[in-house]
Design a protein around this motif. Structure first.
Motif, PDB file in Angstrom:
ATOM      1  N   GLY A  79       0.783  -1.227   0.000  1.00 25.92           N
ATOM      2  CA  GLY A  79       0.000   0.000   0.000  1.00 25.92           C
ATOM      3  C   GLY A  79       0.811   1.272   0.000  1.00 25.92           C
ATOM      4  N   TRP A  80       2.095   1.209   0.353  1.00 21.51           N
ATOM      5  CA  TRP A  80       2.866   2.446   0.375  1.00 21.51           C
ATOM      6  C   TRP A  80       3.418   2.766  -1.011  1.00 21.51           C
ATOM      7  CZ3 TRP A  80       7.934   2.517  -1.160  1.00 21.51           C
ATOM      8  CH2 TRP A  80       8.651   1.322  -1.113  1.00 21.51           C
ATOM      9  N   SER A  81       3.664   4.042  -1.248  1.00 20.52           N
ATOM     10  CA  SER A  81       4.223   4.474  -2.525  1.00 20.52           C
ATOM     11  C   SER A  81       5.001   5.760  -2.309  1.00 20.52           C
ATOM     12  CB  SER A  81       3.123   4.681  -3.570  1.00 20.52           C
ATOM     13  OG  SER A  81       2.190   5.640  -3.131  1.00 20.52           O
ATOM     14  N   ALA A  82       6.016   5.956  -3.157  1.00 20.61           N
ATOM     15  CA  ALA A  82       6.840   7.155  -3.079  1.00 20.61           C
ATOM     16  C   ALA A  82       7.441   7.416  -4.454  1.00 20.61           C
ATOM     17  CB  ALA A  82       7.946   6.981  -2.042  1.00 20.61           C
ATOM     18  N   SER A  83       7.542   8.683  -4.810  1.00 27.98           N
ATOM     19  CA  SER A  83       8.116   9.076  -6.095  1.00 27.98           C
ATOM     20  C   SER A  83       9.567   9.494  -5.935  1.00 27.98           C
ATOM     21  CB  SER A  83       7.318  10.232  -6.713  1.00 27.98           C
ATOM     22  OG  SER A  83       6.027   9.811  -7.080  1.00 27.98           O
ATOM     23  N   ALA A  84      10.345   9.282  -6.992  1.00 23.74           N
ATOM     24  CA  ALA A  84      11.751   9.676  -6.985  1.00 23.74           C
ATOM     25  C   ALA A  84      12.192   9.947  -8.413  1.00 23.74           C
ATOM     26  CB  ALA A  84      12.617   8.580  -6.352  1.00 23.74           C
ATOM     27  N   TYR A  85      13.305  10.669  -8.535  1.00 26.53           N
ATOM     28  CA  TYR A  85      13.913  10.909  -9.840  1.00 26.53           C
ATOM     29  C   TYR A  85      14.936   9.811 -10.096  1.00 26.53           C
ATOM     30  CZ  TYR A  85      11.749  15.518 -10.109  1.00 26.53           C
ATOM     31  OH  TYR A  85      10.840  16.550 -10.182  1.00 26.53           O
ATOM     32  N   TRP A  86      14.681   8.999 -11.118  1.00 25.58           N
ATOM     33  CA  TRP A  86      15.544   7.883 -11.466  1.00 25.58           C
ATOM     34  C   TRP A  86      16.315   8.229 -12.731  1.00 25.58           C
ATOM     35  CZ3 TRP A  86      15.285   3.962  -7.913  1.00 25.58           C
ATOM     36  CH2 TRP A  86      14.148   3.935  -7.098  1.00 25.58           C
ATOM     37  N   THR A  87      17.591   7.882 -12.756  1.00 29.42           N
ATOM     38  CA  THR A  87      18.442   8.165 -13.911  1.00 29.42           C
ATOM     39  C   THR A  87      19.117   6.881 -14.364  1.00 29.42           C
ATOM     40  OG1 THR A  87      18.867  10.406 -13.127  1.00 29.42           O
ATOM     41  CG2 THR A  87      20.381   9.519 -14.777  1.00 29.42           C
ATOM     42  N   GLY A  88      19.088   6.630 -15.659  1.00 24.77           N
ATOM     43  CA  GLY A  88      19.719   5.437 -16.193  1.00 24.77           C
ATOM     44  C   GLY A  88      19.531   5.330 -17.693  1.00 24.77           C
ATOM     45  N   VAL A  89      19.720   4.131 -18.200  1.00 26.17           N
ATOM     46  CA  VAL A  89      19.625   3.863 -19.637  1.00 26.17           C
ATOM     47  C   VAL A  89      18.219   3.355 -19.948  1.00 26.17           C
ATOM     48  CG1 VAL A  89      20.558   2.501 -21.549  1.00 26.17           C
ATOM     49  CG2 VAL A  89      22.075   3.303 -19.718  1.00 26.17           C
ATOM     50  N   ARG A  90      17.648   3.833 -21.038  1.00 26.21           N
ATOM     51  CA  ARG A  90      16.328   3.353 -21.426  1.00 26.21           C
ATOM     52  C   ARG A  90      16.417   1.882 -21.836  1.00 26.21           C
ATOM     53  NH1 ARG A  90      13.676   7.604 -25.564  1.00 26.21           N
ATOM     54  NH2 ARG A  90      15.310   6.651 -26.875  1.00 26.21           N
ATOM     55  N   VAL A  91      15.518   1.076 -21.327  1.00 24.14           N
ATOM     56  CA  VAL A  91      15.468  -0.327 -21.734  1.00 24.14           C
ATOM     57  C   VAL A  91      15.192  -0.431 -23.220  1.00 24.14           C
ATOM     58  CG1 VAL A  91      14.159  -2.484 -21.445  1.00 24.14           C
ATOM     59  CG2 VAL A  91      14.819  -1.140 -19.435  1.00 24.14           C
ATOM     60  N   LEU A  92      14.414   0.491 -23.738  1.00 28.47           N
ATOM     61  CA  LEU A  92      14.130   0.539 -25.169  1.00 28.47           C
ATOM     62  C   LEU A  92      15.415   0.604 -25.987  1.00 28.47           C
ATOM     63  CD1 LEU A  92      12.213   0.974 -27.615  1.00 28.47           C
ATOM     64  CD2 LEU A  92      12.198   3.402 -27.024  1.00 28.47           C
ATOM     65  N   ASP A  93      16.376   1.406 -25.545  1.00 30.58           N
ATOM     66  CA  ASP A  93      17.644   1.535 -26.268  1.00 30.58           C
ATOM     67  C   ASP A  93      18.444   0.239 -26.206  1.00 30.58           C
ATOM     68  OD1 ASP A  93      16.945   4.136 -26.822  1.00 30.58           O
ATOM     69  OD2 ASP A  93      18.134   4.997 -25.186  1.00 30.58           O
ATOM     70  N   LEU A  94      18.425  -0.434 -25.060  1.00 31.88           N
ATOM     71  CA  LEU A  94      19.142  -1.701 -24.932  1.00 31.88           C
ATOM     72  C   LEU A  94      18.528  -2.765 -25.843  1.00 31.88           C
ATOM     73  CD1 LEU A  94      19.576  -1.766 -21.045  1.00 31.88           C
ATOM     74  CD2 LEU A  94      21.310  -1.168 -22.744  1.00 31.88           C
ATOM     75  N   LEU A  95      17.199  -2.745 -25.975  1.00 26.58           N
ATOM     76  CA  LEU A  95      16.526  -3.711 -26.838  1.00 26.58           C
ATOM     77  C   LEU A  95      16.808  -3.428 -28.311  1.00 26.58           C
ATOM     78  CD1 LEU A  95      13.068  -4.112 -25.062  1.00 26.58           C
ATOM     79  CD2 LEU A  95      15.013  -5.664 -25.017  1.00 26.58           C
ATOM     80  N   GLU A  96      16.820  -2.166 -28.672  1.00 28.79           N
ATOM     81  CA  GLU A  96      17.127  -1.826 -30.065  1.00 28.79           C
ATOM     82  C   GLU A  96      18.546  -2.261 -30.421  1.00 28.79           C
ATOM     83  OE1 GLU A  96      16.398   2.331 -30.435  1.00 28.79           O
ATOM     84  OE2 GLU A  96      14.218   2.085 -30.672  1.00 28.79           O
ATOM     85  N   ARG A  97      19.466  -2.095 -29.490  1.00 25.65           N
ATOM     86  CA  ARG A  97      20.860  -2.475 -29.750  1.00 25.65           C
ATOM     87  C   ARG A  97      21.004  -3.982 -29.918  1.00 25.65           C
ATOM     88  NH1 ARG A  97      26.148  -0.571 -26.211  1.00 25.65           N
ATOM     89  NH2 ARG A  97      27.646  -2.054 -27.098  1.00 25.65           N
ATOM     90  N   VAL A  98      20.194  -4.764 -29.190  1.00 26.83           N
ATOM     91  CA  VAL A  98      20.301  -6.222 -29.288  1.00 26.83           C
ATOM     92  C   VAL A  98      19.511  -6.762 -30.471  1.00 26.83           C
ATOM     93  CG1 VAL A  98      18.314  -7.020 -27.921  1.00 26.83           C
ATOM     94  CG2 VAL A  98      20.499  -8.235 -27.755  1.00 26.83           C
ATOM     95  N   GLY A  99      18.742  -5.893 -31.151  1.00 27.35           N
ATOM     96  CA  GLY A  99      17.969  -6.317 -32.310  1.00 27.35           C
ATOM     97  C   GLY A  99      16.640  -6.952 -31.977  1.00 27.35           C
ATOM     98  N   ALA A 100      16.041  -6.569 -30.856  1.00 27.59           N
ATOM     99  CA  ALA A 100      14.758  -7.149 -30.447  1.00 27.59           C
ATOM    100  C   ALA A 100      13.620  -6.532 -31.249  1.00 27.59           C
ATOM    101  CB  ALA A 100      14.525  -6.909 -28.955  1.00 27.59           C
ATOM    102  N   PRO A 101      12.627  -7.329 -31.663  1.00 25.79           N
ATOM    103  CA  PRO A 101      11.458  -6.771 -32.355  1.00 25.79           C
ATOM    104  C   PRO A 101      10.603  -5.951 -31.389  1.00 25.79           C
ATOM    105  CG  PRO A 101      11.155  -9.119 -31.925  1.00 25.79           C
ATOM    106  CD  PRO A 101      12.566  -8.804 -31.540  1.00 25.79           C
ATOM    107  N   ALA A 102       9.755  -5.113 -31.955  1.00 26.67           N
ATOM    108  CA  ALA A 102       8.938  -4.207 -31.144  1.00 26.67           C
ATOM    109  C   ALA A 102       7.913  -4.936 -30.284  1.00 26.67           C
ATOM    110  CB  ALA A 102       8.234  -3.203 -32.046  1.00 26.67           C
ATOM    111  N   THR A 103       7.622  -6.185 -30.617  1.00 20.81           N
ATOM    112  CA  THR A 103       6.637  -6.958 -29.849  1.00 20.81           C
ATOM    113  C   THR A 103       7.293  -7.855 -28.796  1.00 20.81           C
ATOM    114  OG1 THR A 103       6.701  -8.681 -31.543  1.00 20.81           O
ATOM    115  CG2 THR A 103       4.998  -6.977 -31.754  1.00 20.81           C
ATOM    116  N   ALA A 104       8.607  -7.753 -28.642  1.00 22.06           N
ATOM    117  CA  ALA A 104       9.325  -8.672 -27.746  1.00 22.06           C
ATOM    118  C   ALA A 104       9.057  -8.347 -26.287  1.00 22.06           C
ATOM    119  CB  ALA A 104      10.818  -8.616 -28.031  1.00 22.06           C
ATOM    120  N   ARG A 105       8.898  -9.389 -25.500  1.00 19.62           N
ATOM    121  CA  ARG A 105       8.873  -9.254 -24.046  1.00 19.62           C
ATOM    122  C   ARG A 105      10.296  -9.440 -23.526  1.00 19.62           C
ATOM    123  NH1 ARG A 105       6.379 -13.175 -21.527  1.00 19.62           N
ATOM    124  NH2 ARG A 105       6.145 -14.575 -23.316  1.00 19.62           N
TER     125      ARG A 105
END
Length: 359
Positions: free
Chosen positions: A264-290
């Protein structure tokens, strides 16, 4: 105060709390363990969706505790009438009461202990909680069906309420509002100053965020002095590995995202890192990949999780290296963790070591 009209008024409030709790619980269960037909349709927006629904789930569940007590006190003389059933309709009513009362008491008791992360029973909480909810709703519908004529007769006020009934209903309402006010602050920021009885203060913990599972409890041993040995493997059509320095050298993005936990608890924060989308594009994953996410943790049910395509390809989903401008603490998932919008906290995997494309 034991008349049908009083029971109907309390029953309306209790029924609303049960239905809200049931609906939001289904959302949480569907996000954590989606059936095949739903997996490709899970939304990653709104960003605060799970924060709102799970906050409502716990708030309505806690509010149902005094309401259930008031309902039982109102009807308890009828629970001990003998013989227990004089007709088929009355037998169905009694069956509905047994199912509803037994499952509701277990549901609220185990749910309350879950907010405290205390599990003194041998069965898995989430699965038991899920099926108890269906039994409770089934019992509720059976009870409503059997009592429909009496409910209809007393649904509207037909005469002025007695002072005793008004005082009783006012006391119940005040109790529910008070319990809600002093516990809802763990998920409602503007009620945080009243957060007296809630299990968590969302602003307390390493780097200003609570921790459910520490690095020691998970059995991870990665520290800044040992980070040179850490590698991220991204497995797919063009598998590659990255050191922490190489990961930090990639384009970095910052997003304001909440951590929202099933308790039930929640808290917001500023997170910084690499987009998972970019890592998937680099590995050649299709847009429908899980995506399968593997953690360094040695123990726990969520050491390996799966991320649906809607999350994996959302530009806000990050493999985070920093939080609120600081390098992740060990308990927050150092050296890298997943953070995604509208996702349960248990699926925001910490101590990530491997990402695997699932076509």
């Amino acid at each position: 105060m034991h008349e049908p009209r009083t029971a109907v008024v309390i029953g309306r409030w209790l029924g609303a709390a049960f239905l809200i709790c049931f609906a939001t619980g289904l959302i949480s269960h569907g996000l954590q363990d989606p059936p095949g037909w739903l997996r490709d349709h899970l939304p990653s927006r709104p960003v605060n969706g799970y924060r709102i629904t799970q906050g409502l789930h716990v708030i309505s569940g806690i509010a149902a505790i005094p309401l259930l007590g008031a309902k039982l006190w109102t009807v308890y003389p009828k629970l001990f009438v003998w013989p227990p059933a004089r007709s088929v309709l009355q037998a169905l009513e009694r069956l509905g009461i047994v199912l509803l009362l037994g499952s509701a008491l277990l549901e609220l008791f185990t749910g309350l202990l879950n907010t405290l992360q205390w599990y003194p029973w041998p069965f898995p909480f989430r699965q038991a909680h899920f099926w108890l909810a269906w039994i409770a709703i089934g019992g509720l519908l059976l009870h409503i069906g059997a009592k429909a004529p009496e409910i209809a007769e007393n649904w509207r006020r037909v005469r002025e309420a007695s002072p005793e009934r008004r005082a009783f209903l006012t006391g119940v309402a005040v109790s529910v509002l008070t319990v809600t006010a002093v516990t809802a602050g763990q998920s409602v920021p503007w009620l945080r100053r009243l957060d007296l009885l809630a299990p968590r203060r969302p602003d307390l913990g390493p780097q200003g965020l609570p921790v459910n599972r520490t690095a020691a409890a998970a059995g991870t041993e990665i520290t800044p002095t040992r980070a040179n040995d850490w590698r991220l493997t991204v497995a797919g059509p063009r598998t590659y590995t990255l050191t922490l320095d190489e990961l930090a050298a990639l384009p970095q993005y910052t997003a304001l995202l909440p951590i929202a936990c099933v308790e039930g608890w929640s808290a917001s924060a500023y997170w910084t890192g690499v987009r998972v989308l970019d890592l998937l594009e680099r590995v050649g994953a299709p847009a429908t990949a899980r995506l399968r996410v593997v953690s360094l943790e040695r123990y726990g049910s969520y050491r390996v999780t799966e991320m649906e395509a809607s999350y994996a390809h959302d530009p806000l989903t990050l493999l985070a290296l920093r939080v609120n401008g600081e390098v992740l603490a060990a308990d927050h998932g150092y050296p890298a963790r997943i953070i995604a919008p509208d996702r349960p906290g248990v699926l925001q995997t910490k101590w990530v070591s491997r990402l695997e494309v699932i076509a």
